[in-house]
Scaffold this active site. Sequence first.
Site, PDB file in Angstrom:
ATOM      1  N   TYR A  31     104.297  53.815  75.487  1.00 54.54           N
ATOM      2  CA  TYR A  31     103.400  52.658  75.512  1.00 54.54           C
ATOM      3  C   TYR A  31     103.318  52.054  74.107  1.00 54.54           C
ATOM      4  CZ  TYR A  31     101.648  54.011  80.158  1.00 54.54           C
ATOM      5  OH  TYR A  31     101.526  54.327  81.496  1.00 54.54           O
ATOM      6  N   SER A  51      97.311  51.075  88.155  1.00 52.67           N
ATOM      7  CA  SER A  51      97.356  49.645  88.489  1.00 52.67           C
ATOM      8  C   SER A  51      96.438  49.314  89.665  1.00 52.67           C
ATOM      9  CB  SER A  51      98.798  49.212  88.813  1.00 52.67           C
ATOM     10  OG  SER A  51      98.920  47.811  88.791  1.00 52.67           O
ATOM     11  N   LEU A  73      94.190  47.144  89.964  1.00 47.69           N
ATOM     12  CA  LEU A  73      93.993  45.705  90.141  1.00 47.69           C
ATOM     13  C   LEU A  73      95.318  44.950  90.211  1.00 47.69           C
ATOM     14  CD1 LEU A  73      90.964  44.992  87.744  1.00 47.69           C
ATOM     15  CD2 LEU A  73      90.946  45.530  90.189  1.00 47.69           C
ATOM     16  N   SER A 132      91.738  40.823  90.407  1.00 48.75           N
ATOM     17  CA  SER A 132      90.495  40.517  89.694  1.00 48.75           C
ATOM     18  C   SER A 132      89.823  39.274  90.257  1.00 48.75           C
ATOM     19  CB  SER A 132      90.782  40.306  88.204  1.00 48.75           C
ATOM     20  OG  SER A 132      91.561  39.125  88.016  1.00 48.75           O
TER      21      SER A 132
END
Length: 306
Positions: A57, A212, A214, A220
């Site tokens: 990341y 994940s 959303l 959202s």
Amino acid sequence: MIETGELGRIIFGCGNFGGLGSSPTLRDKGDGRERALALLDHARALGLTRFDTANTYGGGVSEAVLGEWLRLQDKAFRARIQVATKVGNPNGCPPGERPLSRAQVALHLDESLRRLGLDQIDLYYLHEFDPLTPLDETLEALDRALAQGKIAAFGVSNATVEDLTAVRALANGPLRAAFTHLQNQFNRLEQGDLEEVIPRARAEAIAYVAFSPLAGGLLSGKYQEGRRPDPGTRVSDAPEMYGQYLTASTFEAIAGLRRTAMERGWTVPGAALRFILDTPGVDSLIIAPRSIEQFDGYTISQRSGA
């Protein structure tokens, strides 16, 4: 909607620190150090104690920032939290090497421990399966790490039911007992794991973690059908990842979440998270807010409308 008594089921994801996930092309789209540290402070203030990152990341920035923050926390807090990281994403593998070879696992594990400032990683995931490396070689590397005390438990991510079965078949002794988690994408739009993966994980007493929740922010409620995503949003920044979801069925699902939210006095993101938390067999989910306001959108409070 997240109840205060469910905070143990909520994991703070650090996948936006230093970039968007593991993609080298999205390093300039992530959260900078100051914002990341502020978000971590807010997560602690809300009562979150589980943190998820990966060695790839932000090209390692995510682990480094989380490690910097952990060093600033008191000893009592550090003793009661869970830190999870991952190995095996091809973006972290040098050319000519195999992502989950014995040597690569050992190398990246030591680098993760250094960046995080830890002697032991609570939960170490295989980020994705490596078709070039025999699974027994990878598990031998994890077995050695477990024996050395460098990891306390391990899990798999982006896994099929066949992957789960294979790991269970090859992991023996202490390593079998240390196989505790499975982390896959699961949300209102992606429910493929309902049929086999979640029931199998539940039957094997392996905690299923949804990432994940959303769908990259699509659930959202901020996106409108027929309207181009605003610049700076995840869907705009990574159309190759999320453009496929800009369909009529997606906006039908969003409309359904909006109706549920209105009926119960929730936010749309809160309704999306509630769907996952109410799914039998789901242990926990990962949130990755990019602002304090997004935290508020999850409505972490006493449940209403129940």
